[in-house]
Enzyme design. Structure first.
Site, PDB file in Angstrom:
ATOM      1  N   LYS A   1      43.421 -31.546  94.175  1.00  0.00           N
ATOM      2  CA  LYS A   1      43.247 -30.116  94.451  1.00  0.00           C
ATOM      3  C   LYS A   1      43.569 -29.810  95.915  1.00  0.00           C
ATOM      4  CE  LYS A   1      39.736 -27.475  92.032  1.00  0.00           C
ATOM      5  NZ  LYS A   1      38.326 -27.102  92.021  1.00  0.00           N
TER       6      LYS A   1
ATOM      7  N   GLU B   1      27.153 -14.447  94.815  1.00  0.00           N
ATOM      8  CA  GLU B   1      28.464 -13.807  94.702  1.00  0.00           C
ATOM      9  C   GLU B   1      28.563 -13.149  93.326  1.00  0.00           C
ATOM     10  OE1 GLU B   1      30.913 -13.414  97.075  1.00  0.00           O
ATOM     11  OE2 GLU B   1      31.399 -12.098  95.415  1.00  0.00           O
TER      12      GLU B   1
ATOM     13  N   LEU C   1      31.465 -11.682  92.050  1.00  0.00           N
ATOM     14  CA  LEU C   1      32.850 -11.364  91.665  1.00  0.00           C
ATOM     15  C   LEU C   1      33.154 -11.701  90.213  1.00  0.00           C
ATOM     16  CD1 LEU C   1      34.398 -14.346  91.777  1.00  0.00           C
ATOM     17  CD2 LEU C   1      34.433 -13.833  94.204  1.00  0.00           C
TER      18      LEU C   1
ATOM     19  N   PHE D   1      30.065  -1.920  80.556  1.00  0.00           N
ATOM     20  CA  PHE D   1      29.485  -3.016  79.772  1.00  0.00           C
ATOM     21  C   PHE D   1      28.884  -2.537  78.456  1.00  0.00           C
ATOM     22  CE2 PHE D   1      29.839  -7.164  81.798  1.00  0.00           C
ATOM     23  CZ  PHE D   1      30.655  -6.761  82.845  1.00  0.00           C
ATOM     24  N   LEU D   2      29.516  -1.510  77.910  1.00  0.00           N
ATOM     25  CA  LEU D   2      29.120  -1.040  76.576  1.00  0.00           C
ATOM     26  C   LEU D   2      30.304  -1.156  75.628  1.00  0.00           C
ATOM     27  CD1 LEU D   2      26.902   2.109  77.346  1.00  0.00           C
ATOM     28  CD2 LEU D   2      26.156  -0.181  76.680  1.00  0.00           C
TER      29      LEU D   2
ATOM     30  N   ALA E   1      31.875  -2.827  72.739  1.00  0.00           N
ATOM     31  CA  ALA E   1      31.506  -3.737  71.646  1.00  0.00           C
ATOM     32  C   ALA E   1      32.671  -4.656  71.316  1.00  0.00           C
ATOM     33  CB  ALA E   1      31.117  -2.925  70.418  1.00  0.00           C
TER      34      ALA E   1
ATOM     35  N   CYS F   1      30.068 -17.816  83.320  1.00  0.00           N
ATOM     36  CA  CYS F   1      28.862 -17.274  83.960  1.00  0.00           C
ATOM     37  C   CYS F   1      27.792 -16.839  82.979  1.00  0.00           C
ATOM     38  CB  CYS F   1      29.246 -16.130  84.886  1.00  0.00           C
ATOM     39  SG  CYS F   1      30.151 -16.733  86.300  1.00  0.00           S
TER      40      CYS F   1
HETATM   41  C1  UDX Z   1      30.573 -12.010  85.303  1.00  0.00           C
HETATM   42  C2  UDX Z   1      29.919 -10.912  86.147  1.00  0.00           C
HETATM   43  O1  UDX Z   1      30.505  -9.649  85.827  1.00  0.00           O
HETATM   44  C3  UDX Z   1      30.087 -11.213  87.631  1.00  0.00           C
HETATM   45  O2  UDX Z   1      29.382 -10.245  88.379  1.00  0.00           O
HETATM   46  C4  UDX Z   1      29.523 -12.603  87.920  1.00  0.00           C
HETATM   47  O3  UDX Z   1      29.731 -12.947  89.270  1.00  0.00           O
HETATM   48  C5  UDX Z   1      30.184 -13.640  87.042  1.00  0.00           C
HETATM   49  O4  UDX Z   1      30.032 -13.270  85.657  1.00  0.00           O
HETATM   50  P1  UDX Z   1      33.056 -12.670  84.576  1.00  0.00           P
HETATM   51  O5  UDX Z   1      32.427 -13.794  83.822  1.00  0.00           O
HETATM   52  O6  UDX Z   1      34.258 -12.935  85.420  1.00  0.00           O
HETATM   53  O7  UDX Z   1      31.966 -11.994  85.562  1.00  0.00           O
HETATM   54  O8  UDX Z   1      33.468 -11.577  83.498  1.00  0.00           O
HETATM   55  P2  UDX Z   1      33.056 -10.099  83.069  1.00  0.00           P
HETATM   56  O9  UDX Z   1      34.176  -9.197  83.349  1.00  0.00           O
HETATM   57  O10 UDX Z   1      31.729  -9.716  83.566  1.00  0.00           O
HETATM   58  O11 UDX Z   1      32.988 -10.305  81.472  1.00  0.00           O
HETATM   59  C6  UDX Z   1      32.145 -11.289  80.894  1.00  0.00           C
HETATM   60  C7  UDX Z   1      32.291 -11.322  79.405  1.00  0.00           C
HETATM   61  O12 UDX Z   1      31.709 -10.178  78.814  1.00  0.00           O
HETATM   62  C8  UDX Z   1      33.734 -11.351  78.902  1.00  0.00           C
HETATM   63  O13 UDX Z   1      33.831 -12.285  77.848  1.00  0.00           O
HETATM   64  C9  UDX Z   1      33.975  -9.958  78.388  1.00  0.00           C
HETATM   65  O14 UDX Z   1      34.917  -9.927  77.355  1.00  0.00           O
HETATM   66  C10 UDX Z   1      32.591  -9.572  77.899  1.00  0.00           C
HETATM   67  N1  UDX Z   1      32.338  -8.127  77.897  1.00  0.00           N
HETATM   68  C11 UDX Z   1      32.273  -7.443  79.073  1.00  0.00           C
HETATM   69  C12 UDX Z   1      32.122  -7.455  76.692  1.00  0.00           C
HETATM   70  O15 UDX Z   1      32.177  -8.046  75.606  1.00  0.00           O
HETATM   71  N2  UDX Z   1      31.849  -6.114  76.725  1.00  0.00           N
HETATM   72  C13 UDX Z   1      31.758  -5.414  77.872  1.00  0.00           C
HETATM   73  O16 UDX Z   1      31.502  -4.200  77.809  1.00  0.00           O
HETATM   74  C14 UDX Z   1      31.994  -6.090  79.098  1.00  0.00           C
END
Ligand code: UDX
Length: 427
Positions: free
Chosen positions: A35, A149, A151, A247-248, A250, A258
Site C-alpha cells: 500500500k 469522523e 464521512l 435516510f428515508l 426504502a 460502518c
Molecule cells: C455511513 C455514515 O453515513 C457516515 O456518517 C459514517 O461515517 C460511515 O457510515 P457510508 O457507510 O459510507 O456512511 O454510507 P451511507 O451513505 O450512510 O449509506 C449506508 C447504507 O445505507 C448504504 O447501504 C445505503 O444504500 C443505505 N441507505 C442509506 C438506505 O438504504 N436508505 C437510505 O435512505 C440511506
C-alpha cells in the site's frame, strides 16, 4: 501543522489528503508495505471520487511510510485511523488500536496529542490513556482525544471539508487548542465534549441512521400489503422538520463497513455497561428481512429459480464506491445461487473486488450484456448509469421483461406502461 495519520484505510487516507489540502504537512503510516509503496507512486488503494486529484495536488505536503517510529518523530498530533473490525461476537476488535498505542508510547520522545479517529466503543480513549501512562518514558507528557469522523464513502472529500459538525472530545486545554486550530479552516459547527461523549456520538449517530432506514423499510412492507406508496409516505414523514427527509429511502437495506459493524458493536458495549439495547437488534432483523423479502419476490415472479438466469445490476453496497463489505448483493446472490439460479452481473466499479468473492458468476461489460437473455433483472445498487439505461433496449434483450427494483430507481407507472413486470420496494 505537522501531523501523522496511522492507518491508510478510507478514513485515514481521506483525512490525510484533506489535512494536506488544508495546508498541513501530513505523514501517512501503514504497516502494509504494498500500500505504502503504491501510495509513494501516487497509486490509491481505494476508489473515492476526487481523491486522486487531491492527492496529486498536495503531493509536496504528503509523505508515506511503514514505520511508526519514523512517522511520529516530527509531529505534534497523531491520528489513529486503524480498523476496528467486528469479532465473531460482534464486539469491536481493538487489538490494532492497542498495538499502535504501544508503539506510539514506545517511540515518542516529546509531547504528542494522540487522537482517535477510528470508530470505537465508548471508553476506548480511557484505555488508550491508561496504556500510554504505563508505557511512555518518564517525564514525557501527552494528551488523548477523540475526534470521530462522519464521512460517507463516495462523498468523503465533501463530507470531510463540509461536515455537519466537527466533534472533538478532549480533557485538556492544550489538546483543545491544537485541534481547534487544526480544524479552524473548516467552517462547520464545532462541538467540544469530553472523550466518552465524543466516542458515543459516533456510535449513536450511525445507529440512529440505521434505525431510520429500518424504520422506513418496515413501513415499506406495510405499504405493500396496504396498497400504499412508500415514496409518498416517506415524503409526508420527511416534511416534518423534526424528522427530516434524509435516510428515508426504502430498499433492500443498508450495508457497508460502518452501519452493520457499528450497530453490533454499540449493542455489545451497551450490554457490557448493563444497558441492553434490543431496539438495535430489531433494526438488524428488519435489515436482514429486506434481502429475504426481495429474493422471495423474485422467486414469486419466476416460480422456480433453478437454472433461471438472474441479471444483477450493482454489487457495491451503494453507488460511487467499489466497496462490497457487507453489501446486500452478497447475501442476495448467495440466496439465488442456493436455489440453483445462474447469476450474471455488472457493476461500474466493484467488479474486480466481486471477482474475489464470487468465482461462479458471469461478469458482464455493461447493463445490456447482463440483460441479454436473462429471465429477470434485479437492481441492487442505485448507480446513475442504471437510472439512465435504455429501457426499450433492455426490454428487447430480456427473455421476459421482469425488473425487480431493490432501490426504487424507477417509477412504477412508467415501467408498467413500458410493458415491464415491475416491482419496487413498498409500492
Ligand atoms: C455511513 C455514515 O453515513 C457516515 O456518517 C459514517 O461515517 C460511515 O457510515 P457510508 O457507510 O459510507 O456512511 O454510507 P451511507 O451513505 O450512510 O449509506 C449506508 C447504507 O445505507 C448504504 O447501504 C445505503 O444504500 C443505505 N441507505 C442509506 C438506505 O438504504 N436508505 C437510505 O435512505 C440511506
Amino acid at each position: 501543522m505537522k501531523i501523522a495519520i496511522i492507518g491508510t484505510g478510507h478514513v485515514g487516507l481521506i483525512s490525510g489528503v484533506c489535512f494536506a489540502e488544508l495546508g498541513n504537512e501530513v505523514i501517512c503510516i501503514d504497516n502494509d508495505e504494498d500500500k505504502i509503496l503504491n501510495l509513494k507512486k501516487d497509486k490509491l488503494p481505494i476508489f473515492e471520487p476526487g481523491l486522486q486529484e487531491l492527492l496529486n495536488k498536495n503531493k509536496s505536503r504528503l509523505t508515506f511510510t511503514t514505520s511508526i517510529n519514523e512517522g511520529i518523530q516530527d509531529v505534534g498530533v497523531i491520528f489513529i485511523c486503524v480498523g476496528t473490525p467486528p469479532k465473531p461476537s460482534g464486539d469491536a476488535d481493538l487489538s490494532t488500536i492497542e498495538k499502535v498505542t504501544n508503539q506510539i508510547a514506545e517511540f515518542m520522545h516529546d509531547y504528542k496529542l494522540v487522537v482517535d479517529k477510528s470508530t470505537v466503543p465508548v471508553r476506548t480513549g480511557r484505555r488508550v490513556k491508561q496504556l500510554m501512562q504505563k508505557k511512555v518514558k518518564q517525564g514525557l507528557s501527552f494528551d488523548v482525544a477523540s475526534n470521530p469522523e462522519f464521512l460517507r464513502e463516495g462523498a468523503a472529500i465533501y463530507d470531510f471539508m463540509h461536515p455537519d459538525r466537527i466533534v472533538i472530545g478532549v480533557e485538556t486545554e492544550r489538546a483543545k487548542k491544537i485541534l481547534t486550530e487544526l480544524y479552524e479552516p473548516i467552517k462547520s459547527p464545532m462541538l467540544i465534549t469530553d472523550i466518552e461523549s465524543a466516542e458515543l456520538i459516533k456510535h449513536a449517530s450511525n445507529s440512529f441512521l440505521a434505525t431510520k432506514i429500518s424504520f422506513i423499510n418496515a413501513v415499506a412492507k406495510i405499504c405493500e400489503q396496504a396498497g400504499a406508496n412508500i415514496e409518498q409516505v416517506a415524503q409526508g414523514i420527511g416534511l416534518d422538520h423534526r424528522i427530516g427527509p434524509e435516510f428515508l429511502q426504502a430498499g433492500i437495506g443498508f450495508g457497508g463497513f460502518c452501519f452493520p459493524k457499528d450497530l453490533r458493536a454499540f449493542k455489545k458495549i451497551a450490554e457490557k455497561l448493563g444497558c441492553e439495547f434490543p431496539l438495535l437488534h430489531e433494526v438488524e432483523e428488519i435489515n436482514e428481512s429486506m434481502k429475504k423479502l426481495f429474493v422471495t419476490k423474485v422467486e414469486e415472479a419466476l416460480w422456480n429459480l433453478n437454472n433461471k438466469t438472474i441479471g444483477i445490476l450493482g454489487l457495491s453496497f451503494k453507488p460511487d464506491t467499489e466497496d462490497m463489505r457487507y453489501a446486500p448483493s452478497i447475501d442476495i446472490i448467495n440466496m439465488f445461487q442456493k436455489e440453483g439460479a445462474k447469476i450474471r452481473a455488472y457493476d461500474p466499479q466493484a467488479m474486480s473486488i466481486a471477482k474475489r468473492i464470487f468465482k461462479n458468476i458471469e461478469y458482464c461489460k455493461d447493463v445490456y450484456e447482463v440483460a441479454d437473455g436473462a429471465d429477470c433483472l434485479c437492481i441492487i445498487t442505485e448507480w446513475k448509469e442504471f437510472k439512465e439505461m435504455n429501457l426499450e433496449k433492455i426490454k428487447s434483450l430480456l427473455k421476459s421483461p421482469i425488473i425487480m427494483d431493490g432501490r426504487n430507481i424507477f417509477e412504477k407507472e412508467k415501467m408498467l406502461k413500458l410493458g415491464f413486470t415491475y416491482q419496487g420496494i413498498g409500492k
